[in-house]
Design an enzyme around this catalytic site. Sequence first.
Site, PDB file in Angstrom:
ATOM      1  N   HIS A 184      -6.786 -35.799  -2.329  1.00  0.00           N
ATOM      2  CA  HIS A 184      -7.557 -36.939  -2.834  1.00  0.00           C
ATOM      3  C   HIS A 184      -8.209 -36.549  -4.151  1.00  0.00           C
ATOM      4  CE1 HIS A 184      -9.762 -40.815  -2.403  1.00  0.00           C
ATOM      5  NE2 HIS A 184     -10.624 -40.194  -3.201  1.00  0.00           N
ATOM      6  N   THR A 223     -10.701 -47.489  -8.710  1.00  0.00           N
ATOM      7  CA  THR A 223     -10.955 -48.898  -9.028  1.00  0.00           C
ATOM      8  C   THR A 223     -11.190 -49.144 -10.516  1.00  0.00           C
ATOM      9  OG1 THR A 223     -13.303 -48.569  -8.558  1.00  0.00           O
ATOM     10  CG2 THR A 223     -11.929 -49.401  -6.760  1.00  0.00           C
ATOM     11  N   ASP A 279     -11.709 -34.930  -4.449  1.00  0.00           N
ATOM     12  CA  ASP A 279     -12.260 -36.160  -5.035  1.00  0.00           C
ATOM     13  C   ASP A 279     -12.598 -35.982  -6.520  1.00  0.00           C
ATOM     14  OD1 ASP A 279     -12.870 -38.879  -4.950  1.00  0.00           O
ATOM     15  OD2 ASP A 279     -15.003 -38.488  -4.683  1.00  0.00           O
TER      16      ASP A 279
END
Length: 311
Positions: free
Chosen positions: A31, A77, A257
């Site tokens: 991720h 996003t 992340d």
Amino acid sequence: MKFEKTAGWLDWYADPSKPRFQLPAGSVDAHCHVFGPGSDFPFAPERKYTPCDASRHQLFALRDRLGFARNVIVQATCHGADNRAMLDACLHSGGKARGVATVRRGVTDAELWDMHHVGVRGVRFNFVKRLVDFTPKDELMEIATRIAPLGWHVVVYFEAADLPELWDFFAGLPTTVVVDHMGRPDVSKPVDGEEFERFIRLMHEHPNIWSKVSCPERLSVSGPPALDGESAAYRDVVPFARQLIETFPDRVLWGTDWPHPNLKNHMPDDGLLVDFIPHIATSPDRQHQLLVDNPMRLYWPEEVGRTRLNT
Ligand code: 0GY
């Protein structure tokens, strides 16, 4: 195009420490993101934040510094459904990166196949209200049905408090489903309390649902490591991640992340994040499942036999 990052955003660590924990050979950072650079890959007009640039070159340098072999690059996003930065990174990874895309209802089969050839193996549905505008569930289910025949999976990102409302939708998805960051539990609540038990039950009842045991820095209330050692780092997250790893050892993934979107109080040193892994995956077998076997099965299934022989 020139972009100003959102006020208060911390920059990612330019010089992370070298982890003391040696990752198993072939480990996958399952991720992470690329952001822009905005001059090459403009951020989406509908974005809720503007990040700092974080290019594929910088991601691959981090991969090598930390000791990972591969990346799974998840569409963030801030790029909306414009997957070009992520696809460009996969394309230039020498086969060492797979991608998770964001697509809209109008995506064509040819576009899906093109993404597949570049390395995309999933789509992400984001339900975190501060990050995205609402997308009707029938649109998401239609997308899931379209990508299922490609062997792709669905990655879902949501807050724990929203799970009751999302349960039936998740249960109805026709693919493997991967939950980001343990379903974002409130780690100040007990690990055997109602909220996290609900998430555990979801995974028990639905063997196609996996979880990333990622983002201690985002979930922790107790916070980062004290300067005198990392043993107490993010200690409130440990029982949650450990429970998932012990209960579902073949359905958990881990990722950095990087570059850590939307962090305003604390930016983790990625080397210390890697040093957190043995606190949650406490044996070599569990570490190998988490970092190698599981992500390889999901993202590079065609190489699984070969990887086993090599490790
Ligand atoms: C993450 C977390 C976040 C952001 C995004 O796509 C995104 O913008 O995922 C967040 O702000 O919690 O998974 O990287």
